[in-house]
Write a protein that holds these residues in place. Structure first.
Motif, PDB file in Angstrom:
ATOM      1  N   GLU A   1       0.820  -1.220   0.158  1.00 36.46           N
ATOM      2  CA  GLU A   1       0.036  -0.183   0.053  1.00 36.46           C
ATOM      3  C   GLU A   1       1.019   1.230  -0.250  1.00 36.46           C
ATOM      4  OE1 GLU A   1       0.790  -0.621   4.380  1.00 36.46           O
ATOM      5  OE2 GLU A   1       0.494  -1.868   2.774  1.00 36.46           O
TER       6      GLU A   1
ATOM      7  N   THR B   1      -1.711   4.742  -3.956  1.00 37.14           N
ATOM      8  CA  THR B   1      -2.830   4.701  -2.953  1.00 37.14           C
ATOM      9  C   THR B   1      -2.943   6.146  -2.513  1.00 37.14           C
ATOM     10  OG1 THR B   1      -1.755   2.575  -1.871  1.00 37.14           O
ATOM     11  CG2 THR B   1      -3.011   4.036  -0.604  1.00 37.14           C
TER      12      THR B   1
ATOM     13  N   SER C   1      -6.811   1.576  -6.505  1.00 43.42           N
ATOM     14  CA  SER C   1      -6.867   0.152  -5.477  1.00 43.42           C
ATOM     15  C   SER C   1      -5.549  -0.808  -6.071  1.00 43.42           C
ATOM     16  CB  SER C   1      -8.224  -0.462  -6.034  1.00 43.42           C
ATOM     17  OG  SER C   1      -8.005  -1.923  -5.175  1.00 43.42           O
TER      18      SER C   1
ATOM     19  N   GLU D   1      -9.557 -10.078  -4.847  1.00 43.47           N
ATOM     20  CA  GLU D   1     -10.016  -8.414  -4.686  1.00 43.47           C
ATOM     21  C   GLU D   1     -10.122  -8.218  -3.016  1.00 43.47           C
ATOM     22  OE1 GLU D   1     -12.637  -6.248  -7.246  1.00 43.47           O
ATOM     23  OE2 GLU D   1     -13.066  -8.181  -8.311  1.00 43.47           O
TER      24      GLU D   1
ATOM     25  N   SER E   1      -9.326  -2.540   0.580  1.00 43.53           N
ATOM     26  CA  SER E   1      -8.338  -1.503   0.957  1.00 43.53           C
ATOM     27  C   SER E   1      -7.224  -2.165   0.300  1.00 43.53           C
ATOM     28  CB  SER E   1      -8.361  -1.345   2.381  1.00 43.53           C
ATOM     29  OG  SER E   1      -7.784  -1.982   3.232  1.00 43.53           O
ATOM     30  N   ASN E   2      -6.149  -1.159   0.151  1.00 41.16           N
ATOM     31  CA  ASN E   2      -4.734  -1.618   0.122  1.00 41.16           C
ATOM     32  C   ASN E   2      -4.222  -2.184   1.035  1.00 41.16           C
ATOM     33  OD1 ASN E   2      -5.387  -0.931  -2.914  1.00 41.16           O
ATOM     34  ND2 ASN E   2      -3.941   0.914  -2.796  1.00 41.16           N
TER      35      ASN E   2
END
Length: 355
Positions: free
Chosen positions: A136, A141, A146, A163, A166-167
């Motif tokens: 991230e 970011t 994403s 998926e 959040s990162n």
């Protein structure tokens, strides 16, 4: 547009080793991959974001794992292609180009080799203009892009795509998966359009890396005025010179972590303590932070000016420690939440590097 040929590879690799801040994995193996790709397929096409249509789809491909493991578990090369193919399958479309996630260490060179093997260009931009240890920790970011969907592949043929919300969760899942798959794997992530990348990426990173490598080579060749030119271009500062008197290094939670202590040549009562998480991250002298993330800490051999990776650090080495300001692309709202000292668990404020 331009092309990367064999005669530019040494300079690019030297720049990548420096900008890795000691982490990112030793680029030597990745350099061999790029050399073979150029021999097999010819010069590698490098493009700017402005050379591609805004709706073109690009993504990163990189090594994920601990540098201390990478030197023992050499990538086969095929896992990077498989990671890209798995991501393309998940997306339901082919990629138009590869963009490096960072210009530091192996992950500067791996995208070039992959782009060559697949037959698509590599973009002259990235998401760090240095190396950071976690997924991230990118300007992508910061730009709201994403990291997922993303895919992971190992050398045995195992592949997964997923998926996340959040990162930060992407980092946890990818790191956990990599730990189960041998702690050095191929990762394809951050699928984005060129229009998105224009807002979030740091442009010209491969060019910058190549130029830094050339300037450092001039230093190593003892050219007159080379240090001044290098420090002027990078806005860098020599913050410490001495020998390593203590080193604690371990591989844990998917990272190479530790602390290195350097004793000054001129005054043995002065010591510099540097904290490691894959990369050299925080430098402290006499309880005072001297260099804090996202600014760069680069350690060079004092005699040869060769950048030293964290896995190659050893007791008694004579070193020169540099501080280099982070790229301008980091300087936007939210930077410290992602790559400031607190993001790594350090109880310190960000102190911008001063010359």
């Amino acid at each position: 547009m331009r092309q990367l040929a064999l005669d530019a590879l040494d300079q690019l690799t030297l720049g990548a080793t420096l900008l890795a801040n000691g982490g990112g994995g030793d680029p030597f193996i990745a350099k061999l991959m790029v050399e073979q790709a150029i021999i097999d397929n010819g010069p590698i096409e490098i493009v700017g974001l402005e050379d591609l249509p805004d709706d073109a789809m690009i993504a990163t491909v990189a090594v994920i794992g601990a540098p201390t493991v990478i030197i023992e578990k050499i990538p086969s090369g095929r896992e990077f292609i498989e990671a890209v193919r798995a991501l393309e399958s998940y997306l339901g479309r082919k990629l138009d180009a590869i963009i490096p996630v960072e210009v530091g260490g192996m992950n500067t060179l791996v995208p070039l080799a992959v782009a060559s093997e697949i037959g698509i260009p590599c973009v002259d931009a990235d998401g760090m203009r240095r190396a950071f240890p976690q997924i991230e920790m990118t300007t992508f970011t910061l730009g709201g892009i994403s990291a997922s969907p993303m895919s992971l592949a190992d050398e045995k043929g195992n592949k997964l795509a997923f998926e996340t919300i959040s990162n930060q969760v992407s980092e946890k899942l990818a790191r956990g998966s990599a730990m189960m798959l041998g702690l050095t794997n191929a990762l394809a992530s951050y699928p984005m359009t060129v229009a998105q990348a224009k807002d979030a990426a740091i442009p010209g990173s491969l060019t910058y890396c190549h130029e830094v490598g050339g300037l450092l080579h001039a230093v190593q060749s003892h050219e007159e005025g080379a240090w001044e030119r290098f420090l002027d271009f990078t806005e860098g500062v020599i913050i410490f010179e001495g020998k390593i008197i203590d080193l604690d290094r371990r591989t844990t939670t998917g990272f190479a972590r530790g602390t290195v202590v350097v004793e000054a040549f001129a005054d043995p009562s002065r010591t510099l303590q540097i904290e490691i998480q894959n990369e050299l991250l925080l430098a402290v002298e006499d309880g005072r932070p001297v260099v804090t993330p996202p600014d760069l800490i680069c350690m060079l051999d004092h005699e040869t000016s060769e950048p030293i990776t964290t896995e190659a650090l050893a007791y008694g080495q004579r070193v020169r420690v540099l501080g280099i300001p982070c790229a301008e692309g980091w300087k936007r709202d939210g930077m410290l939440d992602i790559v400031g000292p607190a993001a790594f668990g350090y109880d310190a404020d960000y102190t911008p590097l001063k010359g």
